[in-house]
Motif scaffolding. Structure first.
Motif, PDB file in Angstrom:
ATOM      1  N   SER A   9       0.813  -1.230   0.168  1.00 41.31           N
ATOM      2  CA  SER A   9       0.053   0.024  -0.008  1.00 41.31           C
ATOM      3  C   SER A   9       0.717   1.162  -0.009  1.00 41.31           C
ATOM      4  N   VAL A  10       1.995   1.321   0.978  1.00 38.84           N
ATOM      5  CA  VAL A  10       2.840   2.515   0.679  1.00 38.84           C
ATOM      6  C   VAL A  10       3.370   2.609  -0.597  1.00 38.84           C
ATOM      7  N   ILE A  11       3.902   1.458  -1.343  1.00 38.37           N
ATOM      8  CA  ILE A  11       4.263   1.649  -2.679  1.00 38.37           C
ATOM      9  C   ILE A  11       3.527   2.070  -3.816  1.00 38.37           C
ATOM     10  N   ALA A  12       2.140   1.549  -3.336  1.00 41.44           N
ATOM     11  CA  ALA A  12       1.158   2.127  -4.411  1.00 41.44           C
ATOM     12  C   ALA A  12       0.826   3.521  -4.145  1.00 41.44           C
ATOM     13  N   GLU A  22      11.632  -0.631 -12.402  1.00 45.25           N
ATOM     14  CA  GLU A  22      11.964  -2.143 -12.112  1.00 45.25           C
ATOM     15  C   GLU A  22      12.804  -2.291 -10.921  1.00 45.25           C
ATOM     16  N   ARG A  23      14.028  -1.469 -11.207  1.00 41.76           N
ATOM     17  CA  ARG A  23      15.307  -1.893 -10.401  1.00 41.76           C
ATOM     18  C   ARG A  23      14.786  -0.966  -9.033  1.00 41.76           C
ATOM     19  N   GLU A  24      14.001   0.096  -9.018  1.00 40.82           N
ATOM     20  CA  GLU A  24      13.835   0.660  -7.735  1.00 40.82           C
ATOM     21  C   GLU A  24      12.680  -0.162  -6.756  1.00 40.82           C
ATOM     22  N   LYS A  25      12.021  -0.887  -7.670  1.00 34.24           N
ATOM     23  CA  LYS A  25      11.080  -1.815  -6.850  1.00 34.24           C
ATOM     24  C   LYS A  25      11.869  -3.156  -6.185  1.00 34.24           C
ATOM     25  N   TYR A  26      12.811  -3.560  -6.988  1.00 39.70           N
ATOM     26  CA  TYR A  26      13.732  -4.817  -6.775  1.00 39.70           C
ATOM     27  C   TYR A  26      14.371  -4.274  -5.397  1.00 39.70           C
ATOM     28  N   ALA A  27      14.920  -2.993  -5.356  1.00 39.18           N
ATOM     29  CA  ALA A  27      15.757  -2.252  -4.221  1.00 39.18           C
ATOM     30  C   ALA A  27      14.934  -2.098  -3.093  1.00 39.18           C
ATOM     31  N   VAL A  28      13.727  -2.161  -3.063  1.00 38.15           N
ATOM     32  CA  VAL A  28      12.842  -1.848  -1.848  1.00 38.15           C
ATOM     33  C   VAL A  28      13.274  -2.412  -0.464  1.00 38.15           C
ATOM     34  N   PRO A  29      13.219  -3.844  -0.688  1.00 37.25           N
ATOM     35  CA  PRO A  29      13.444  -4.416   0.611  1.00 37.25           C
ATOM     36  C   PRO A  29      15.078  -4.021   1.298  1.00 37.25           C
ATOM     37  N   TYR A  30      16.006  -3.706   0.319  1.00 33.94           N
ATOM     38  CA  TYR A  30      17.195  -3.563   0.595  1.00 33.94           C
ATOM     39  C   TYR A  30      17.409  -2.372   1.182  1.00 33.94           C
ATOM     40  N   VAL A  31      16.703  -1.317   0.815  1.00 37.80           N
ATOM     41  CA  VAL A  31      16.508   0.142   1.253  1.00 37.80           C
ATOM     42  C   VAL A  31      15.898  -0.109   2.767  1.00 37.80           C
ATOM     43  N   MET A  32      14.600  -1.003   2.837  1.00 39.77           N
ATOM     44  CA  MET A  32      14.599  -0.964   4.145  1.00 39.77           C
ATOM     45  C   MET A  32      15.208  -1.688   5.194  1.00 39.77           C
ATOM     46  N   CYS A  65      11.683 -11.665   4.616  1.00 40.42           N
ATOM     47  CA  CYS A  65      10.500 -11.374   3.937  1.00 40.42           C
ATOM     48  C   CYS A  65      10.758 -10.864   2.560  1.00 40.42           C
ATOM     49  N   GLU A  66      12.028 -10.915   2.046  1.00 40.85           N
ATOM     50  CA  GLU A  66      12.473 -10.179   0.925  1.00 40.85           C
ATOM     51  C   GLU A  66      11.573 -10.691  -0.439  1.00 40.85           C
ATOM     52  N   SER A  67      11.456 -12.021  -0.344  1.00 43.94           N
ATOM     53  CA  SER A  67      10.869 -12.630  -1.803  1.00 43.94           C
ATOM     54  C   SER A  67       9.276 -12.112  -1.351  1.00 43.94           C
ATOM     55  N   ASP A  68       8.603 -12.148  -0.322  1.00 47.64           N
ATOM     56  CA  ASP A  68       7.299 -11.721  -0.396  1.00 47.64           C
ATOM     57  C   ASP A  68       7.307 -10.222  -0.659  1.00 47.64           C
ATOM     58  N   ILE A  69       7.966  -9.293  -0.041  1.00 46.89           N
ATOM     59  CA  ILE A  69       8.138  -7.989  -0.521  1.00 46.89           C
ATOM     60  C   ILE A  69       8.121  -7.974  -2.034  1.00 46.89           C
ATOM     61  N   LYS A  70       9.094  -8.345  -2.344  1.00 47.76           N
ATOM     62  CA  LYS A  70       9.273  -7.948  -4.206  1.00 47.76           C
ATOM     63  C   LYS A  70       8.161  -8.756  -4.817  1.00 47.76           C
ATOM     64  N   ASN A  71       7.679  -9.808  -4.427  1.00 46.16           N
ATOM     65  CA  ASN A  71       6.337 -10.410  -4.973  1.00 46.16           C
ATOM     66  C   ASN A  71       5.139  -9.408  -4.963  1.00 46.16           C
ATOM     67  N   ALA A  72       5.055  -8.692  -3.858  1.00 48.59           N
ATOM     68  CA  ALA A  72       3.737  -7.899  -3.570  1.00 48.59           C
ATOM     69  C   ALA A  72       3.809  -6.453  -4.308  1.00 48.59           C
ATOM     70  N   ILE A  73       5.080  -6.127  -4.608  1.00 48.47           N
ATOM     71  CA  ILE A  73       5.386  -4.803  -5.115  1.00 48.47           C
ATOM     72  C   ILE A  73       5.692  -5.002  -6.626  1.00 48.47           C
ATOM     73  N   GLY A  74       6.006  -6.300  -7.035  1.00 49.39           N
ATOM     74  CA  GLY A  74       6.502  -6.611  -8.340  1.00 49.39           C
ATOM     75  C   GLY A  74       6.497  -5.972  -9.529  1.00 49.39           C
TER      76      GLY A  74
END
Length: 74
Positions: A9-12, A22-32, A65-74
Motif C-alpha cells: 500500500s505504501v508503494i502504491a 523495476e530496479r527501484e522496486k527490486y531495491a525496496v527490501p534492501y533500502v528497508m 520477507c524479501e521475496s514476499d515484499i518483491k512479489n507484492a510490489i512486483g
C-alpha cells in the motif's frame, strides 16, 4: 501477511505520484534493511541497547520477507 500488504500500500501510494522503475522496486527490501541498520547504529551510539536490538530484529524480519515484499510490489 498483513505487514507485506502494508508495504504494498505504501508503494502504491508513492507510485500514485511517481512511478518506480523495476530496479527501484527490486531495491525496496534492501533500502528497508539499510534503514534498520542505520537505526541499530544510532541506538548503539546513544547506548540504547533495547531499541538497537529491536531494530536488529526488524532487519532480520525484513530479510526473511524479501521475496514476499518483491512479489507484492512486483
Amino acid at each position: 501477511m498483513e505487514w507485506v500488504e502494508n508495504v504494498k500500500s505504501v508503494i502504491a501510494g508513492y507510485e500514485s505520484v511517481v512511478n518506480l522503475s523495476e530496479r527501484e522496486k527490486y531495491a525496496v527490501p534492501y533500502v528497508m534493511e539499510s534503514i534498520e541498520i542505520l537505526f541499530v547504529a544510532y541506538f548503539i551510539g546513544i547506548k540504547d541497547t533495547k531499541h538497537a536490538n529491536d531494530a536488529y530484529n526488524v532487519f532480520h524480519f525484513i530479510q526473511n520477507c524479501e521475496s514476499d515484499i518483491k512479489n507484492a510490489i512486483g
